[in-house]
Design a protein around this motif. Sequence first.
Motif, PDB file in Angstrom:
ATOM      1  N   ASP A  69     -11.796  -4.258  -3.146  1.00  0.00           N
ATOM      2  CA  ASP A  69     -10.301  -4.151  -3.292  1.00  0.00           C
ATOM      3  C   ASP A  69      -9.746  -2.814  -3.616  1.00  0.00           C
ATOM      4  O   ASP A  69     -10.780  -2.083  -4.095  1.00  0.00           O
ATOM      5  CB  ASP A  69      -9.689  -5.211  -4.093  1.00  0.00           C
ATOM      6  CG  ASP A  69      -8.348  -5.542  -3.556  1.00  0.00           C
ATOM      7  OD1 ASP A  69      -7.240  -4.630  -3.841  1.00  0.00           O
ATOM      8  OD2 ASP A  69      -7.798  -6.832  -3.123  1.00  0.00           O
ATOM      9  N   THR A  70      -8.659  -2.466  -3.938  1.00  0.00           N
ATOM     10  CA  THR A  70      -8.134  -1.348  -4.515  1.00  0.00           C
ATOM     11  C   THR A  70      -7.915  -1.564  -5.884  1.00  0.00           C
ATOM     12  O   THR A  70      -7.045  -0.440  -6.563  1.00  0.00           O
ATOM     13  CB  THR A  70      -6.776  -0.737  -3.794  1.00  0.00           C
ATOM     14  OG1 THR A  70      -5.682  -2.050  -3.856  1.00  0.00           O
ATOM     15  CG2 THR A  70      -6.946  -0.398  -2.225  1.00  0.00           C
TER      16      THR A  70
ATOM     17  N   ALA B  32      -4.467  -2.094  -8.467  1.00  0.00           N
ATOM     18  CA  ALA B  32      -3.948  -2.506  -7.419  1.00  0.00           C
ATOM     19  C   ALA B  32      -4.796  -3.581  -6.719  1.00  0.00           C
ATOM     20  O   ALA B  32      -5.991  -3.644  -6.926  1.00  0.00           O
ATOM     21  CB  ALA B  32      -3.924  -1.414  -6.615  1.00  0.00           C
ATOM     22  N   ARG B  33      -4.054  -4.484  -6.025  1.00  0.00           N
ATOM     23  CA  ARG B  33      -4.629  -5.704  -5.245  1.00  0.00           C
ATOM     24  C   ARG B  33      -4.278  -5.375  -3.805  1.00  0.00           C
ATOM     25  O   ARG B  33      -2.823  -5.897  -3.646  1.00  0.00           O
ATOM     26  CB  ARG B  33      -4.425  -6.830  -6.003  1.00  0.00           C
ATOM     27  CG  ARG B  33      -5.013  -8.064  -5.180  1.00  0.00           C
ATOM     28  CD  ARG B  33      -4.815  -9.389  -5.733  1.00  0.00           C
ATOM     29  NE  ARG B  33      -5.420  -9.663  -6.896  1.00  0.00           N
ATOM     30  CZ  ARG B  33      -5.287 -10.499  -7.894  1.00  0.00           C
ATOM     31  NH1 ARG B  33      -4.297 -11.287  -7.866  1.00  0.00           N
ATOM     32  NH2 ARG B  33      -5.835 -10.735  -8.670  1.00  0.00           N
ATOM     33  N   GLY B  34      -5.042  -5.595  -2.770  1.00  0.00           N
ATOM     34  CA  GLY B  34      -4.544  -5.768  -1.428  1.00  0.00           C
ATOM     35  C   GLY B  34      -4.900  -7.093  -0.767  1.00  0.00           C
ATOM     36  O   GLY B  34      -4.433  -8.149  -1.034  1.00  0.00           O
ATOM     37  N   GLY B  35      -6.196  -7.321  -0.641  1.00  0.00           N
ATOM     38  CA  GLY B  35      -6.922  -8.461  -0.178  1.00  0.00           C
ATOM     39  C   GLY B  35      -7.298  -9.223  -1.399  1.00  0.00           C
ATOM     40  O   GLY B  35      -7.618 -10.465  -1.256  1.00  0.00           O
ATOM     41  N   GLY B  36      -7.655  -8.837  -2.497  1.00  0.00           N
ATOM     42  CA  GLY B  36      -8.157  -9.491  -3.688  1.00  0.00           C
ATOM     43  C   GLY B  36      -9.845  -9.810  -3.622  1.00  0.00           C
ATOM     44  O   GLY B  36     -10.173 -10.672  -4.274  1.00  0.00           O
TER      45      GLY B  36
ATOM     46  N   GLY C 165       0.856  -0.986   6.397  1.00  0.00           N
ATOM     47  CA  GLY C 165       1.149  -1.159   4.986  1.00  0.00           C
ATOM     48  C   GLY C 165      -0.094  -1.541   4.254  1.00  0.00           C
ATOM     49  O   GLY C 165      -1.031  -2.157   4.634  1.00  0.00           O
ATOM     50  N   ALA C 166       0.018  -0.979   2.854  1.00  0.00           N
ATOM     51  CA  ALA C 166      -1.309  -1.180   2.016  1.00  0.00           C
ATOM     52  C   ALA C 166      -1.867  -2.504   2.041  1.00  0.00           C
ATOM     53  O   ALA C 166      -2.868  -2.948   1.435  1.00  0.00           O
ATOM     54  CB  ALA C 166      -0.951  -0.519   0.722  1.00  0.00           C
ATOM     55  N   GLY C 167      -0.779  -3.606   2.045  1.00  0.00           N
ATOM     56  CA  GLY C 167      -1.331  -5.041   1.733  1.00  0.00           C
ATOM     57  C   GLY C 167      -1.735  -5.771   3.132  1.00  0.00           C
ATOM     58  O   GLY C 167      -2.085  -6.995   2.952  1.00  0.00           O
TER      59      GLY C 167
END
Length: 496
Positions: free
Chosen positions: A25-26, A107-111, A145-147
Amino acid sequence: MAIDRRTLLRASGIGATLAALSALDTGCAMSRPGAEPPGGQVDWGALRGRLAGTLNLPSDSGYATAKLAYNPVFDVRTPAAIAQCADVSDIQACVTAAAQARMPIAARGGGHSYAGYSTPDHGLVVDTGAMKTVEVRSDGTAVIGAGARLIDVYSGLAQAGRALPGGSCPTVGITGLTLGGGLGVLAGKYGLTCDSLVSAQVVTADGVLRTADAQSEPDLYWALRGGGGGNFGIVGSLTFRTVPAPQLAVFQLRFPAGSLTAVLGAWQSFTASAPDEFWSTLCASAGSPPTCKINGCYVGTESDMNALVDKLVAATNTRPDDRYSLTKDYLPAMQYFGGCANYSVEQCHPSWNGGGVLDRESFTASSRVLTRPLSDPSRFTALLTGRSGMDVLLDSLAGAPSRIGAADTAFPYRGALATAQIYVGATTAQARTAVDEVRDGLGELTGNTAFVNYIDPGLKDWANAYYAGNAARLRGIARHYDPNGVFSFDQCAAKV
């Protein structure tokens, strides 16, 4: 008929999958998970007032769900807060607040961070999950988008008749996938995910929103293409080149027990010279003796693919126990590879915080990179003999990824044969020991290599393993954009 990536890695059931999941993840943390916070406290009331999104503190009813990552092993982590950001301004507010307080921030996108770096103890989690729009422009570029998770990306692009090379797991975040390189089923034809990245909006440690592309912030742009997540800032959006959505033919070959050495030897030779349109992965399952299967994808017709599969089978000098193939359009194929072919797109989302039906899963994993074919495949077989519950997945890096220079992006393994992911579907001490043993044994065959998308906190000399000759440049870029270590964790680029 389909199984997801982790079902394949457990070697149960039948179906086809491609295991190009980006697992990083980020996320990052200023301190080691479990450590006491290194600085002061954020004024949570003031931050909450600045956010268009939602701030979840431990006393809030939404906190317990908001903090969850993909792997339940990290449920013991206790972030100070989770900010569910609505826009880039929210990201800037979070970065500024955390930097001023010397608060760990991730930062968290998909986790899906293999090491849980997107869930820092005592830190601020910047969750971009709500920032998931997919906008396809008239020139074929897509602003994402980043998420956005992969299922969001694939379905959004498919509506416009476009495609992007990426991973298979539907719930993985596009940002973490891209920042680590991103290996997927279309890699042979179209390259790594990061190879399609045109530009990125990034909030750096000073709270400034920057556009990184070939002309603006070129060093940052270079680093974002394979330098790993969480190192240089928090991404707000990504712009990609896309291609017309292709029709895909897929296949699976299941070989009898005891044939791994012969199959691996043939697969290595075939993969090194296969046409770009043909991509495959060899899944080796531990046992006495080990077993194996090959899954693949072809950008073209099923008949042309089967002609190539015939050559591959002939090279193994082994008759498969089972063989099948089929053809699908782009989006159904992505759902098929992700194990959700029998669900709607809406259902191919996380069950824990996305309203879908896909569950979390416990696992322990690591990786190596085969920079060249193994000279003695029997030594690979020996590593898996007598074990159980473990799989090693070899994903081809041949084709388009090899025609970019090793120093042209931060991803260093251009020209390598394959990545090797070592996977056990458990988080026990025994699972960790087994993964470490095979990782180290495989390292004797491959050298000190590893894939940062499958980040491993126990990997020795990790900087050189992930980044090889690009490590020094990455360290300099990280220190330039983050001189005070706002984005810092145990395996961050500033520590390379």
